[in-house]
Scaffold this motif. Structure first.
Motif, PDB file in Angstrom:
ATOM      1  N   SER A 202      -1.987  34.368-124.829  1.00  0.00           N
ATOM      2  CA  SER A 202      -1.945  34.005-126.240  1.00  0.00           C
ATOM      3  C   SER A 202      -0.811  34.733-126.942  1.00  0.00           C
ATOM      4  O   SER A 202      -0.318  34.295-127.965  1.00  0.00           O
ATOM      5  N   LYS A 203      -0.417  35.864-126.422  1.00  0.00           N
ATOM      6  CA  LYS A 203       0.753  36.609-126.865  1.00  0.00           C
ATOM      7  C   LYS A 203       1.251  37.349-125.634  1.00  0.00           C
ATOM      8  O   LYS A 203       0.592  37.333-124.594  1.00  0.00           O
ATOM      9  N   PRO A 204       2.438  37.988-125.704  1.00  0.00           N
ATOM     10  CA  PRO A 204       3.044  38.530-124.483  1.00  0.00           C
ATOM     11  C   PRO A 204       2.083  39.317-123.599  1.00  0.00           C
ATOM     12  O   PRO A 204       1.626  40.397-123.964  1.00  0.00           O
ATOM     13  N   GLY A 205       1.767  38.739-122.460  1.00  0.00           N
ATOM     14  CA  GLY A 205       0.940  39.404-121.463  1.00  0.00           C
ATOM     15  C   GLY A 205      -0.539  39.442-121.754  1.00  0.00           C
ATOM     16  O   GLY A 205      -1.311  39.943-120.943  1.00  0.00           O
ATOM     17  N   GLY A 239       1.935  47.098-120.481  1.00  0.00           N
ATOM     18  CA  GLY A 239       1.594  47.550-119.146  1.00  0.00           C
ATOM     19  C   GLY A 239       0.126  47.847-118.938  1.00  0.00           C
ATOM     20  O   GLY A 239      -0.240  48.491-117.950  1.00  0.00           O
ATOM     21  N   GLU A 240      -0.740  47.397-119.839  1.00  0.00           N
ATOM     22  CA  GLU A 240      -2.161  47.716-119.744  1.00  0.00           C
ATOM     23  C   GLU A 240      -2.901  46.678-118.916  1.00  0.00           C
ATOM     24  O   GLU A 240      -2.803  45.473-119.179  1.00  0.00           O
ATOM     25  N   LEU A 244      -7.668  49.292-118.268  1.00  0.00           N
ATOM     26  CA  LEU A 244      -7.131  50.215-119.261  1.00  0.00           C
ATOM     27  C   LEU A 244      -7.534  49.809-120.676  1.00  0.00           C
ATOM     28  O   LEU A 244      -7.843  50.650-121.521  1.00  0.00           O
ATOM     29  N   VAL A 245      -7.559  48.499-120.914  1.00  0.00           N
ATOM     30  CA  VAL A 245      -7.980  48.012-122.231  1.00  0.00           C
ATOM     31  C   VAL A 245      -9.449  48.369-122.470  1.00  0.00           C
ATOM     32  O   VAL A 245      -9.816  48.851-123.546  1.00  0.00           O
ATOM     33  N   ASN A 269      -0.025  52.370-117.544  1.00  0.00           N
ATOM     34  CA  ASN A 269       0.647  51.592-118.583  1.00  0.00           C
ATOM     35  C   ASN A 269       2.094  52.056-118.696  1.00  0.00           C
ATOM     36  O   ASN A 269       2.574  52.845-117.880  1.00  0.00           O
ATOM     37  N   ASN A 270       2.787  51.592-119.712  1.00  0.00           N
ATOM     38  CA  ASN A 270       4.199  51.949-119.857  1.00  0.00           C
ATOM     39  C   ASN A 270       4.414  53.431-120.131  1.00  0.00           C
ATOM     40  O   ASN A 270       5.518  53.942-119.945  1.00  0.00           O
ATOM     41  N   ASP A 271       3.395  54.135-120.594  1.00  0.00           N
ATOM     42  CA  ASP A 271       3.478  55.580-120.822  1.00  0.00           C
ATOM     43  C   ASP A 271       2.952  56.360-119.621  1.00  0.00           C
ATOM     44  O   ASP A 271       2.728  57.580-119.721  1.00  0.00           O
TER      45      ASP A 271
END
Length: 707
Positions: A202-205, A239-240, A244-245, A269-271
């Motif tokens: 629905s939105k990026p990723g 990156g989640e 992770l979510v 994730n990205n971090d």
């Protein structure tokens, strides 16, 4: 909310068109509706008047053409002509002209109204369709009206508005909406529909599985994973993974469903944060326990080098720390700044986790990349309980940080008297000396009077001097704690240091000169009473007279006090030029630079700057008369050089001062000077003389006949 006007395009009714939003942006929806109705009524009135004029014209024409016809026939003909035109209504009320269509009209004022053009309040209404954002040459801005309506505006580079309208609301896709609301039946139907693409974000990723994990919709999550198991480890734009979510939102049951369906525990994730790290960050023991039971790696570092243990320590969660340690978390892993978990506990004042780490064998004296220890950081941040505990565990208080300062120095700097008192017994005075700076210096510099008193009572040397390297950090080359207190004008600290035995003559630039320059007579008095050298010179700036006079001549009472207590007055009248002409004074920097070498040679020959040269400085010369007058009270027969004579001749009222210097001087005055020279100023009180005579000897204005 934008204003609205009525657009007349046919029988379909009224159509809203947007006008100037800056004019109506503060109106509520109800106010805008009322404005539109009023404008509609105004437009109807104007158009009715226009129609009446047109009808009158038509009636006149018909009567001229068909003079033998009656009015009803004329109306019938006109209505027949307009049968294919839709009626134009300003509002939903019946058209008054159509009320009596079956009755004959004798006046001819009721023909069908003529078609009119729509009137807009703005000459350039916005277009109905917005420009394509990808190709639009200009800026697109968004704002909110006073009633809370979100608007979007397209502007050309010149600032002109091309399009302005309410911002279109994103339409939520049915599957994502059903998941958000927990509509399991709709989700089941959509999942079973072959036309539903579960891998379409629905939105990026952001897939449906992320939506279910976010909102904690366990049933929906199960259906999605059954239909498309490959979604379990898909990542969002950040990156989640769904796991992770779920962990981040503390959706425990959803996290368990994902783990049961093969979710990867260690995808970052990205971090570079793992689900375990995120659970520690959210301070949730149940989530941490579940992840550890499924085999999560415990020593993975995030992008800043922090481990899950370090994150839990920072949040003082003993329960989570114990679980991590049992699962194999390492105590000595450091982050990108070289900080270990024990250091983090001390830095943040987390005593409970600090105790736990030491119980499990953490190094009490480990140092960070900058050399700081846990004790150093605890003292720096004022954590009294942590400092007390570390000292009780024999933490080394003699390890310096990168600046060479010990924990005691840092505590003195922060002004924590309690921590200073705890660190004094654990700190070596020899180690303090090797640092090149005493905590007394720091306490005096920061005006920490309570700390200064504690350090003095503990026996720290009040005459300790800064090392050469640290002295060079100051332009005035200060070296003692007393100097810091004097320049801060801290009279209480000066009094404490002098009472403890501080020597006021150790600094290159004497504290007495600093106090005189500040004009603080209290500090000057304290320093003189404790042996400050009134006649001291400055090695780097030699003078033929006491250097303190340069700073006290503007304060005559202070100047006289210094002379009363042994200030050298005779040196002020010694001049190598005598009655000869003096060289011009170099008052500007450029003049001084031009003759620097010549002046240096002349200064060496003279022994330094002379008093007559100093008093000729523009900022002081206007006080020359009173200054010379005071000095004459402390000297016998002297000769005024040509420069001093010039000053006294420059003002008529100073003639008596010049006469005062002329010989012979009064005999009583000469006797006073002789007695002072033989006895000394400090022993006058011990002389068996009447009080009036003592006052006379001290230059206190009184008659000898007072007693």
């Amino acid at each position: 909310m934008a204003a609205a006007s009525i657009s007349h395009s046919g029988s379909t009714g009224s159509n809203l068109a947007f006008e100037d939003y800056s004019l109506y942006s503060n109106l509520s929806d109800d106010e805008l509706l009322q404005l539109a109705i009023e404008r509609s009524l105004t437009d109807t009135h104007c158009n009715t008047a226009t129609n009446d004029t047109t009808n009158t014209s038509n009636t006149t024409t018909n009567n001229t053409t068909n003079t033998s016809s009656i009015s009803s026939s004329s109306n019938t003909t006109t209505n027949t002509t307009n049968t294919n035109r839709p009626p134009h209504h300003r509002d939903n009320r019946p058209n008054p002209s159509a009320r009596n269509t079956n009755q004959p009209s004798h006046s001819g004022h009721n023909p069908p109204p003529a078609e009119t053009t729509a009137h807009y309040s703005s000459p350039n209404p916005p277009s109905e369709k917005p420009p394509d954002p990808k190709t639009f040459d200009g800026t697109i801005s968004r704002f909110m009206t006073g009633s809370g309506k979100r608007m979007v505006a397209y502007r050309r580079p010149d600032g002109n508005v091309v399009y302005m309208a309410p911002e279109p609301e994103e339409e939520e896709e049915p599957l994502f909406k059903a998941i958000r609301t927990g509509d399991a039946n709709t989700v089941r139907a959509l999942v079973m529909d072959p036309g539903t693409n579960l891998m379409l974000p629905s939105k990026p990723g952001w897939l449906a599985v992320h939506q279910a994990a976010w909102f904690g919709q366990e049933a929906c999550l199960r259906m999605l994973l059954i239909a498309q198991p490959g979604m379990v480890n898909k990542r969002t734009a950040r990156g989640e993974t769904p796991l992770l979510v779920a962990v981040g939102k503390l959706q425990l049951q959803c996290a368990e469903v994902l783990l049961d369906n093969g979710a990867d525990l260690d995808i970052m994730n990205n971090d570079k944060e793992t689900p375990l790290y995120k659970a520690c960050e959210r301070n949730n023991p149940a989530m941490v326990a579940m992840l550890l039971n499924h085999g999560a790696a415990v020593n993975t570092r995030c992008i800043m080098g922090w481990t899950a243990l370090q994150e839990a320590v920072g949040r003082n969660n003993v329960e989570i720390c114990e679980m991590l340690l049992k699962a194999g978390a390492k105590l000595n892993l450091t982050n990108m700044y070289g900080i270990a978990p024990l250091f983090t506990a001390a830095q943040t004042g987390q005593l409970a986790t600090l105790r736990l780490l030491l119980k499990h064998g953490a190094d009490l004296n480990s140092q960070a990349a900058d050399g700081a220890t846990a004790l150093y950081e605890a003292a720096k941040n004022g954590h009294e309980e942590v400092v007390e505990f570390l000292v009780s565990q024999n933490a080394d208080a003699n390890k310096p940080g990168k600046t060479g300062l010990l924990p005691l120095h840092i505590a003195a700097q922060k002004g924590s008297d309690t921590i200073v008192s705890m660190l004094i017994p654990a700190t070596s005075k020899a180690r303090v000396r090797r640092t090149g700076i005493s905590p007394l210096h720091i306490a005096a510099e920061r005006n920490r009077d309570d700390v200064l008193e504690s350090l003095i009572d503990a026996g720290f040397d009040v005459n300790a001097q800064l090392s050469e390297e640290r002295t060079k950090l100051y332009e005035d080359r200060r070296s003692t704690a007393l100097y810091f207190s004097v320049i801060n004008n801290n009279i209480d600290a000066v009094r404490m240091l002098l009472a403890a035995g501080a020597d006021p003559n150790l600094d290159v630039f004497k504290p007495l000169m600093v106090a005189a320059r500040l004009g603080c007579i209290q500090t000057v008095t304290l320093l003189v009473k404790h042996g400050a050298d009134i006649n001291a010179r400055i090695p780097t700036h030699p003078t033929t007279f006491p250097a303190v006079y340069m700073f006290s001549m503007k304060y005559l009472s202070m100047f006289k006090y210094l002379l009363d207590h042994g200030g050298d007055a005779i040196s002020c009248f010694k001049c190598v030029y005598g009655s000869r002409a003096h060289p011009p004074i170099k008052t500007t920097r450029s003049e001084r630079e031009a003759v620097r070498s010549t002046d240096l040679q002349g200064m060496q020959m003279k022994g330094g700057i002379q008093f007559c040269e100093m008093i000729s400085v523009p900022s002081i010369s206007r006080w020359a008369g009173p200054i010379i007058d005071v000095l004459l009270d402390y000297v016998g027969h002297v000769s005024l050089c040509s420069r001093l004579t010039e000053h006294l001749d420059s003002y008529a009222d100073w003639k008596n001062i010049k006469d005062k210097a002329a010989p012979p001087r009064p005999l009583m005055h000469l006797c006073r000077l002789q007695i002072l020279q033989l006895v000394g100023h400090r022993k006058l009180k011990k002389l068996p003389l009447p009080g009036s005579l003592i006052r006379f000897l001290k230059h206190q204005e009184a008659s000898l006949d007072d007693d």
